[in-house]
Design an enzyme around this catalytic site. Structure first.
Site, PDB file in Angstrom:
ATOM      1  N   ALA A 132     -20.482  57.157 -73.232  1.00 12.61           N
ATOM      2  CA  ALA A 132     -20.505  57.056 -71.768  1.00 12.61           C
ATOM      3  C   ALA A 132     -21.424  58.134 -71.220  1.00 12.61           C
ATOM      4  CB  ALA A 132     -19.101  57.212 -71.193  1.00 12.61           C
ATOM      5  N   GLY A 133     -22.736  57.859 -71.262  1.00 18.11           N
ATOM      6  CA  GLY A 133     -23.703  58.800 -70.727  1.00 18.11           C
ATOM      7  C   GLY A 133     -24.158  58.366 -69.350  1.00 18.11           C
ATOM      8  N   SER A 134     -24.973  57.307 -69.305  1.00 23.35           N
ATOM      9  CA  SER A 134     -25.460  56.805 -68.027  1.00 23.35           C
ATOM     10  C   SER A 134     -24.383  56.067 -67.244  1.00 23.35           C
ATOM     11  CB  SER A 134     -26.662  55.875 -68.258  1.00 23.35           C
ATOM     12  OG  SER A 134     -27.746  56.589 -68.822  1.00 23.35           O
ATOM     13  N   GLU A 363     -29.485  64.692 -66.663  1.00 22.71           N
ATOM     14  CA  GLU A 363     -29.203  64.489 -65.229  1.00 22.71           C
ATOM     15  C   GLU A 363     -29.534  63.056 -64.799  1.00 22.71           C
ATOM     16  OE1 GLU A 363     -27.505  66.408 -63.600  1.00 22.71           O
ATOM     17  OE2 GLU A 363     -27.808  68.470 -64.272  1.00 22.71           O
ATOM     18  N   THR A 365     -31.155  59.516 -66.908  1.00 24.66           N
ATOM     19  CA  THR A 365     -32.478  59.186 -67.445  1.00 24.66           C
ATOM     20  C   THR A 365     -33.389  58.682 -66.335  1.00 24.66           C
ATOM     21  OG1 THR A 365     -31.976  56.866 -67.897  1.00 24.66           O
ATOM     22  CG2 THR A 365     -31.375  58.475 -69.609  1.00 24.66           C
TER      23      THR A 365
END
Length: 389
Positions: A132-134, A363, A365
């Site tokens: 769960a990054g973006s 912060e 992509t």
């Protein structure tokens, strides 16, 4: 050639001069060795904190500098031009204080914020997870209420200052719906909180990045910031400001690369002339300068909107996108200007190029920034002109 700046006050001019001197005299001699050995510069952050540089955009009543973002970002740019890992670290620390400063109660701010802004404590920000990054709403780290405590379990990836921070701003799921996420202020010495070994990265090697593991970490109930379920709102609001911080550091990084490229081009001779006198090379340098000036202008435009209390989310995304894409291009061109020497570690431009790459990733992509910008255009009405003095 250091950047020319238009600043709003004599005090701001003095501050930028102080930061430029500090970066040149105190930071520059340490950079190459710290980055080569991947040594986290904890004492550097203490020095910057004691100089008042870790709490610049926050209110004076809590120990901050009460600076407008227009000035704060130019401080970050000056640091980023010399040592990007430290510039990013200052930005991340400011982001880690954001939840308390904006969503905390007055009692919480009075208790914790002065120490966080005063320089002795360094913060970290725990939002992303391995899957769960973006899409932070997909996070799995959970916090459950147990009497007068919250119990946090899960893992947070890509944590800048992971294992070195004194406190962590943590987003954790407190319900089953996608938006049921809350924000917690977790001290580094909380039992059950441990850091994995740091990631071995392409660049920013002086900045520790690690996965933080929460094994039933207990924190008092008053460590919840805002209301239960406010976490995603707090996180997204902070990211707009964080994107401006990264845009400023990226602009500084590009400026540093250009400065080295110009200095080399003035000294290196081929065919009896300095290489800067060859039109083909001079045009490359001119394009680098234009890219940096464009990034700086966009970043400061977004900052001035923020300072006026106007919406600036779209502009923050544009600034982050433009500044970091331009930094990648400028640093690549700097390596080209130096030729074979640029590909060696005898000159810092190869490091600048490696450091620029990650700025297009964290912060949010740059693909996410394009989504944010596109959606904002879809939502915008017929006239979105803001007039302010």
């Amino acid at each position: 050639m250091p950047a020319s700046r238009l600043l709003p006050s004599d005090e701001a001019v003095d501050l930028i001069g102080l930061v430029r001197d500090l970066a040149t005299q105190e930071l520059a001699p340490l950079v190459a060795e710290a980055e080569r050995t991947e040594a986290f510069p904890r004492e550097v952050f203490r020095t910057l904190g004691r100089a008042g540089l870790l709490g610049l955009p926050y209110p004076e009543e809590y120990g901050g500098g009460a600076l407008p973002y227009e000035v704060y970002l130019q401080v970050l740019e000056e640091v980023g031009a010399v040592w990007a890992s430290v510039g990013v670290g200052i930005s991340v620390h400011a982001l880690s204080c954001f939840g308390l400063a904006t969503a905390g109660t007055e009692d919480q701010r009075q208790r914790w914020l002065p120490d966080m802004l005063g320089g002795e404590l360094l913060g970290a920000y725990c939002l992303s997870e391995p899957h769960a990054g973006s899409d932070p709403a997909a996070m799995r780290t959970r916090a459950r209420r147990d009497g007068d405590e919250w119990v946090i379990s899960g893992a947070k990836a890509w944590t800048t200052h992971g294992g070195h921070a004194d406190f962590y701003k943590v987003m954790a799921r407190t319900g089953d719906a996608r938006g049921d996420i809350s924000c917690f202020l977790v001290p580094a010495d909380a039992p059950g909180l441990v850091a994995d070994p740091p990631e071995h990265k392409m660049g920013l090697t002086g900045s520790a990045t690690a996965t933080m593991r929460f094994d039933d970490v207990r924190v008092p109930a008053d460590r919840l910031l805002g209301q239960e379920g406010d976490g995603l709102k707090i996180a997204l609001a902070g990211l707009d400001a964080g994107r401006l911080g990264i845009a400023a550091v990226a602009t500084g990084l590009a400026q540093g690369a250009l400065d080295h490229a110009v200095a080399y081009a003035k000294e290196r001779e081929t065919f009896g002339e300095r290489i800067i006198d060859h039109q083909g090379l001079a045009f490359v340098l001119a394009d680098m300068e234009a890219a940096i000036q464009s990034a700086r202008a966009m970043t400061l435009h977004a900052a001035r909107l923020k300072d006026q209390g106007l919406p600036y989310g779209r502009e923050a995304s544009i600034a982050k996108l433009v500044a970091t894409d331009n930094a990648m291009k400028v640093t690549t061109d700097a390596v080209q200007v130096l030729g074979g020497y640029g590909y060696t570690r005898d000159f810092p431009v190869e490091r600048y190029m490696r450091e620029a790459k990650v700025m297009q990733i964290f912060e949010g992509t740059n693909q996410i920034q394009r989504m944010v910008i596109g959606r904002s255009l879809d939502r915008a009405g017929g006239g979105s002109l803001h007039l302010a003095r």
